[in-house]
Design an enzyme around this catalytic site. Structure first.
Site, PDB file in Angstrom:
ATOM      1  N   GLU A 176       0.826  -1.194   0.000  1.00  0.00           N
ATOM      2  CA  GLU A 176       0.000   0.000   0.000  1.00  0.00           C
ATOM      3  C   GLU A 176       0.869   1.257   0.000  1.00  0.00           C
ATOM      4  O   GLU A 176       1.977   1.260   0.548  1.00  0.00           O
ATOM      5  CB  GLU A 176      -0.920  -0.018   1.228  1.00  0.00           C
ATOM      6  CG  GLU A 176      -2.025   1.014   1.174  1.00  0.00           C
ATOM      7  CD  GLU A 176      -2.968   0.903   2.363  1.00  0.00           C
ATOM      8  OE1 GLU A 176      -4.032   1.544   2.321  1.00  0.00           O
ATOM      9  OE2 GLU A 176      -2.639   0.174   3.327  1.00  0.00           O
ATOM     10  N   PHE A 177       0.360   2.296  -0.638  1.00  0.00           N
ATOM     11  CA  PHE A 177       1.025   3.597  -0.744  1.00  0.00           C
ATOM     12  C   PHE A 177       2.331   3.509  -1.539  1.00  0.00           C
ATOM     13  O   PHE A 177       3.227   4.330  -1.366  1.00  0.00           O
ATOM     14  CB  PHE A 177       1.284   4.219   0.640  1.00  0.00           C
ATOM     15  CG  PHE A 177       0.058   4.316   1.496  1.00  0.00           C
ATOM     16  CD1 PHE A 177      -1.053   5.026   1.071  1.00  0.00           C
ATOM     17  CD2 PHE A 177       0.008   3.653   2.724  1.00  0.00           C
ATOM     18  CE1 PHE A 177      -2.194   5.089   1.862  1.00  0.00           C
ATOM     19  CE2 PHE A 177      -1.130   3.718   3.520  1.00  0.00           C
ATOM     20  CZ  PHE A 177      -2.231   4.435   3.086  1.00  0.00           C
ATOM     21  N   ARG A 178       2.457   2.458  -2.348  1.00  0.00           N
ATOM     22  CA  ARG A 178       3.651   2.239  -3.175  1.00  0.00           C
ATOM     23  C   ARG A 178       4.914   2.032  -2.341  1.00  0.00           C
ATOM     24  O   ARG A 178       6.031   2.292  -2.789  1.00  0.00           O
ATOM     25  CB  ARG A 178       3.829   3.362  -4.204  1.00  0.00           C
ATOM     26  CG  ARG A 178       2.608   3.517  -5.114  1.00  0.00           C
ATOM     27  CD  ARG A 178       2.884   4.390  -6.313  1.00  0.00           C
ATOM     28  NE  ARG A 178       3.893   3.833  -7.195  1.00  0.00           N
ATOM     29  CZ  ARG A 178       3.686   2.842  -8.066  1.00  0.00           C
ATOM     30  NH1 ARG A 178       2.473   2.287  -8.153  1.00  0.00           N
ATOM     31  NH2 ARG A 178       4.650   2.404  -8.830  1.00  0.00           N
ATOM     32  N   LEU A 179       4.736   1.559  -1.129  1.00  0.00           N
ATOM     33  CA  LEU A 179       5.866   1.231  -0.259  1.00  0.00           C
ATOM     34  C   LEU A 179       6.238  -0.236  -0.487  1.00  0.00           C
ATOM     35  O   LEU A 179       6.225  -1.068   0.421  1.00  0.00           O
ATOM     36  CB  LEU A 179       5.512   1.500   1.206  1.00  0.00           C
ATOM     37  CG  LEU A 179       5.055   2.932   1.507  1.00  0.00           C
ATOM     38  CD1 LEU A 179       4.646   3.065   2.964  1.00  0.00           C
ATOM     39  CD2 LEU A 179       6.170   3.920   1.158  1.00  0.00           C
ATOM     40  N   HIS A 180       6.558  -0.542  -1.736  1.00  0.00           N
ATOM     41  CA  HIS A 180       6.754  -1.915  -2.161  1.00  0.00           C
ATOM     42  C   HIS A 180       8.015  -2.530  -1.564  1.00  0.00           C
ATOM     43  O   HIS A 180       8.904  -1.837  -1.066  1.00  0.00           O
ATOM     44  CB  HIS A 180       6.848  -1.986  -3.692  1.00  0.00           C
ATOM     45  CG  HIS A 180       5.744  -1.267  -4.385  1.00  0.00           C
ATOM     46  ND1 HIS A 180       4.415  -1.499  -4.120  1.00  0.00           N
ATOM     47  CD2 HIS A 180       5.777  -0.309  -5.352  1.00  0.00           C
ATOM     48  CE1 HIS A 180       3.668  -0.725  -4.895  1.00  0.00           C
ATOM     49  NE2 HIS A 180       4.470   0.011  -5.642  1.00  0.00           N
TER      50      HIS A 180
END
Length: 199
Positions: A176-180
């Site tokens: 989520e939130f591009r906190l890959h």
């Protein structure tokens, strides 16, 4: 060779993808390079993850087969959007490595498991060559159906498998939130080194 931990990790991911809602968990992008340096990509089906690499099958005389013959360095990509945090993009596996043909006995063994119609198709298709019209292909199918009527269909000599022995494996877990999360393994001779990458 893949180290045992990485081999098992990739197999576990594939098993998880097969167990979830993905309709074709083995769909895999294969990228090759033509003689003039142009990249080409298409979908093939992953048919196994072994210590000596990832496996797929095709016509050796196809465009991809000719490109692999001339330049064996390839890239693979699998995307399992139903794994992990689905809304964040699932899981992606990228592989870079060298493709080589499987032994004939391995290709024979796999070919024997294919549906008969697919076996006939492997003989009838002049893959990647110009087809004048659909009727010409249908006629070739009919010819080979007649030729092999009442017999087992042997593997065509121009059709078989490849293994891609990785030099690089990267697994991307969507968050989520591009906190890959990105994990990368690189092979140096026979030693694999793992590191994390910023997303």
């Amino acid at each position: 060779m893949l180290n045992p931990e990485l081999l098992q990790y990739l197999r576990d991911l594939l098993d998880q993808a097969r167990a979830c809602a993905d309709p074709e968990a083995t769909a895999m992008t294969l990228a090759t390079v033509s003689g003039d340096g142009r990249p080409h990509a298409r979908i093939v089906l992953l048919k196994g993850i072994e210590a000596d690499g990832l496996r797929f099958y095709t016509n050796y005389r196809s465009a991809k087969g000719e490109e692999i013959r001339a330049h064996a360095e390839v890239a693979l990509c699998l995307h399992w959007k139903h794994l992990g945090e689905v809304k964040a993009g699932g899981v992606q596996v990228r592989v870079e490595g060298r493709a080589s043909r499987l032994h004939d006995d391995e290709s024979d063994a796999y070919f024997s498991t294919r549906p008969r119609g697919s076996q006939i198709g492997a003989w009838a298709s002049l893959q990647s060559q110009t087809l004048p019209d659909r009727a010409a292909f249908d006629a070739r199918v009919a010819d080979y159906e007649q030729q092999f009527a009442g017999k087992d269909v042997p593997r065509p000599p121009h059709w078989g498998g490849y293994r891609v022995l990785p030099d690089v494996v990267e697994v991307w877990h969507g968050r989520e939130f591009r906190l890959h999360e990105r994990r990368r393994w690189e092979r140096f001779a026979d030693v694999w080194r793992e590191r994390l990458l910023y997303p």
